[in-house]
Design a protein around this motif. Structure first.
Motif, PDB file in Angstrom:
ATOM      1  N   TRP A  42       6.698   6.807   9.260  1.00 38.47           N
ATOM      2  CA  TRP A  42       5.283   6.419   9.248  1.00 38.47           C
ATOM      3  C   TRP A  42       4.849   6.109   7.822  1.00 38.47           C
ATOM      4  O   TRP A  42       5.164   6.843   6.890  1.00 38.47           O
ATOM      5  CB  TRP A  42       4.395   7.545   9.792  1.00 38.47           C
ATOM      6  CG  TRP A  42       4.486   7.709  11.280  1.00 38.47           C
ATOM      7  CD1 TRP A  42       5.235   8.609  11.953  1.00 38.47           C
ATOM      8  CD2 TRP A  42       3.796   6.924  12.252  1.00 38.47           C
ATOM      9  NE1 TRP A  42       5.072   8.463  13.306  1.00 38.47           N
ATOM     10  CE2 TRP A  42       4.180   7.419  13.514  1.00 38.47           C
ATOM     11  CE3 TRP A  42       2.899   5.863  12.202  1.00 38.47           C
ATOM     12  CZ2 TRP A  42       3.685   6.892  14.701  1.00 38.47           C
ATOM     13  CZ3 TRP A  42       2.408   5.329  13.373  1.00 38.47           C
ATOM     14  CH2 TRP A  42       2.806   5.839  14.611  1.00 38.47           C
ATOM     15  N   ASP A  43       4.129   5.008   7.655  1.00 34.85           N
ATOM     16  CA  ASP A  43       3.624   4.638   6.335  1.00 34.85           C
ATOM     17  C   ASP A  43       2.352   3.813   6.526  1.00 34.85           C
ATOM     18  O   ASP A  43       2.355   2.591   6.425  1.00 34.85           O
ATOM     19  CB  ASP A  43       4.679   3.840   5.571  1.00 34.85           C
ATOM     20  CG  ASP A  43       4.251   3.556   4.140  1.00 34.85           C
ATOM     21  OD1 ASP A  43       3.369   4.280   3.630  1.00 34.85           O
ATOM     22  OD2 ASP A  43       4.779   2.600   3.540  1.00 34.85           O
ATOM     23  N   VAL A  44       1.265   4.522   6.825  1.00 33.66           N
ATOM     24  CA  VAL A  44      -0.015   3.852   7.090  1.00 33.66           C
ATOM     25  C   VAL A  44      -0.877   3.960   5.838  1.00 33.66           C
ATOM     26  O   VAL A  44      -1.187   5.055   5.383  1.00 33.66           O
ATOM     27  CB  VAL A  44      -0.754   4.491   8.281  1.00 33.66           C
ATOM     28  CG1 VAL A  44      -2.044   3.743   8.577  1.00 33.66           C
ATOM     29  CG2 VAL A  44       0.160   4.503   9.508  1.00 33.66           C
ATOM     30  N   LYS A  45      -1.248   2.814   5.277  1.00 37.07           N
ATOM     31  CA  LYS A  45      -2.008   2.787   4.033  1.00 37.07           C
ATOM     32  C   LYS A  45      -3.355   2.113   4.237  1.00 37.07           C
ATOM     33  O   LYS A  45      -3.490   1.239   5.098  1.00 37.07           O
ATOM     34  CB  LYS A  45      -1.217   2.017   2.956  1.00 37.07           C
ATOM     35  CG  LYS A  45       0.116   2.655   2.593  1.00 37.07           C
ATOM     36  CD  LYS A  45       0.857   1.793   1.590  1.00 37.07           C
ATOM     37  CE  LYS A  45       2.199   2.416   1.228  1.00 37.07           C
ATOM     38  NZ  LYS A  45       2.976   1.546   0.296  1.00 37.07           N
ATOM     39  N   PRO A  46      -4.349   2.511   3.438  1.00 37.35           N
ATOM     40  CA  PRO A  46      -5.644   1.823   3.517  1.00 37.35           C
ATOM     41  C   PRO A  46      -5.525   0.392   3.012  1.00 37.35           C
ATOM     42  O   PRO A  46      -4.658   0.079   2.181  1.00 37.35           O
ATOM     43  CB  PRO A  46      -6.554   2.655   2.605  1.00 37.35           C
ATOM     44  CG  PRO A  46      -5.629   3.343   1.667  1.00 37.35           C
ATOM     45  CD  PRO A  46      -4.368   3.596   2.437  1.00 37.35           C
ATOM     46  N   SER A  47      -6.363  -0.469   3.502  1.00 39.34           N
ATOM     47  CA  SER A  47      -6.329  -1.877   3.128  1.00 39.34           C
ATOM     48  C   SER A  47      -6.771  -2.071   1.678  1.00 39.34           C
ATOM     49  O   SER A  47      -7.384  -1.188   1.064  1.00 39.34           O
ATOM     50  CB  SER A  47      -7.264  -2.677   4.038  1.00 39.34           C
ATOM     51  OG  SER A  47      -8.617  -2.290   3.793  1.00 39.34           O
TER      52      SER A  47
END
Length: 455
Positions: A42-47
């Protein structure tokens, strides 16, 4: 079971067979699926937009150590919300208009994205004057003046463009622009001239990528009100370089007796203007979130494309609260003049108290406002060597005196602080006395001042 093709039967009557996975497109033809690499973790980053969104006020205030003196009740002169202390309620006619809008049950559904036609016409009628006529089609209703400003910036500017913003000025302009790749150029206001624009400096900021000039009148944070003559000079610069104006006029008509300031639109012969306003401040209901854009299109320069652009942008979020829209015509038509007069009278009186009290304090240089709800105070930091800057000064003022003024570094204008003048009169007097006590404790005269005193 395929979510679009039922049980896997395509229009050609064939399903999925064997090991060769194939998809059926809308035309019924078969094509091989692309082999996709699978993420291993998982690697969810803010825009980038989220990362680039910064409110300068929050950045300053959140970094301050605000621990009030427990022996003194807190007096917050920092919040630009006239309802905080309960001493400035809106008018009964405004409340009744809202009750009627709720009771009639006509405004519970979706409105058009630009607002109800009847409500837009009410705003047009209220603000239309012969020099700057308005029709309903010239009005777009928004979720507060903040959304009006956002739509205006976004319809005029592309990433890489720049906008001209007053310094000191309302921090939201930068927050909205930088997050979408628009550069902010700051033009200076002159405290010694009651915060008039430094027109030479303004002109020097303009280049071929300048897509918008923001003019805030009356001003937050300064409380200044531009004269007709000064507004004409601003328009002359905008006309010379063909730069449209975003006029932030949320404090329109909140001008002290003895001063006058027409809208920019009524003075413009060729500069197109998007004027942003709303109910928040003049009607003392900032939480109701009802704002508007008034499109003043001189010589059809904006034309249909800017109007269509605003309509498209308004469709991203279905703007203003429908109940407030339903009440709007009654609010505009039935609020008595005495309500406006009483509000202005109170703000002027409190401003005079604050200005007169702080003018007597060595090391402080208040600038008397002419409207809005604010007063700026200069700090002669040379006389306060215990503090490094305005943030340090105001932080210690909270710690020792439980008075919170907003350091003007939040408006990119160091060594000043802003006072909101909507507090009850007795609290204003008490706050000024505490500020005086604080300054007397830390004020240090220059050595030459001491010599002068000895002589």
């Amino acid at each position: 079971r395929h979510p679009y093709l039922g049980d896997g039967i395509g229009v050609n009557g064939k399903g999925f067979h064997g090991n060769a996975l194939q998809h059926v497109n809308v035309n019924g033809s078969l094509y091989p699926a692309k082999v996709k690499s699978r993420r291993l973790r998982w690697d969810v980053k803010p825009s980038e937009m989220a990362n680039n969104t910064l409110n300068p006020i929050r950045a300053i205030v959140d970094g301050m150590k605000l621990t009030p003196n427990p022996e003194k009740p807190m007096i917050a002169l920092s919040i630009g919300d006239p309802t905080v202390f309960g001493n400035l309620p809106t008018d009964d006619a405004v409340i009744q208009a809202m009750k009627d809008a709720i009771d009639c049950q006509k405004y519970n559904g979706y409105a058009p994205s630009v607002g109800y036609l009847k409500s837009r016409q009410a705003v047009a009628n209220f603000y239309s004057i012969p020099q700057a006529p308005l029709e309903a089609e010239d009005v777009i209703l928004t979720s507060g003046c903040s959304q009006a400003i956002e739509l205006a910036i976004n319809v005029l500017c592309n990433p890489g463009d720049n906008i001209l913003v007053p310094c000191p000025g309302f921090s939201l302009y930068k927050t909205l622009a930088v997050s979408v790749g628009i550069e902010v150029k700051l033009y200076n206001l002159l405290p010694e001239k009651s915060w008039e624009i430094d027109l030479q400096h303004l002109e020097s900021m303009i280049d071929e990528r300048t897509s918008c000039l923001i003019v805030t009148n009356p001003s937050n944070p300064c409380g200044s009100v531009f004269s007709k003559e000064h507004l004409q000079k601003i328009l002359k610069v905008a006309s010379k370089y063909c730069v449209p104006i975003l006029a932030d006029e949320i404090y329109s008509d909140m001008v002290f007796p003895g001063c006058s300031s027409p809208s920019l639109a009524c003075l413009s012969s060729d500069v197109p203007i998007l004027s942003c306003g709303g109910l928040a401040k003049r009607w003392l209901v900032p939480g109701w979130r009802l704002g508007w854009i008034l499109i003043h299109d001189r010589n059809d320069i904006f034309g249909s494309k800017i109007r269509q652009g605003l309509v498209k942008l308004s469709q991203r979020i279905l703007g203003a609260c429908t109940i407030v829209q339903g009440a709007l015509e009654s609010i505009l038509n039935n609020t008595p003049q005495s309500f406006y007069n009483n509000t202005i009278s109170f703000l002027k009186s409190n401003s005079e108290i604050c200005y007169n009290q702080l003018s007597l304090v060595p090391g402080l240089n208040p600038v008397m406002p002419s409207g809005a709800m604010y007063l700026m105070v200069g700090i002669d930091m040379d006389h306060f060597p215990d503090f490094t800057n305005d943030v340090d000064f105001t932080e210690r003022l909270v710690t020792e005196q439980s008075v919170f003024c907003l350091p003007a570094s939040a408006f990119e204008y160091p060594n000043f602080f802003r006072i909101v003048v909507t507090v009850p009169e007795e609290l204003m007097l008490q706050a000024c006395a505490r500020i005086r006590e604080f300054c007397q404790r830390y004020y240090r005269p220059h050595s030459c001042d001491s010599n002068d005193l000895d002589q």
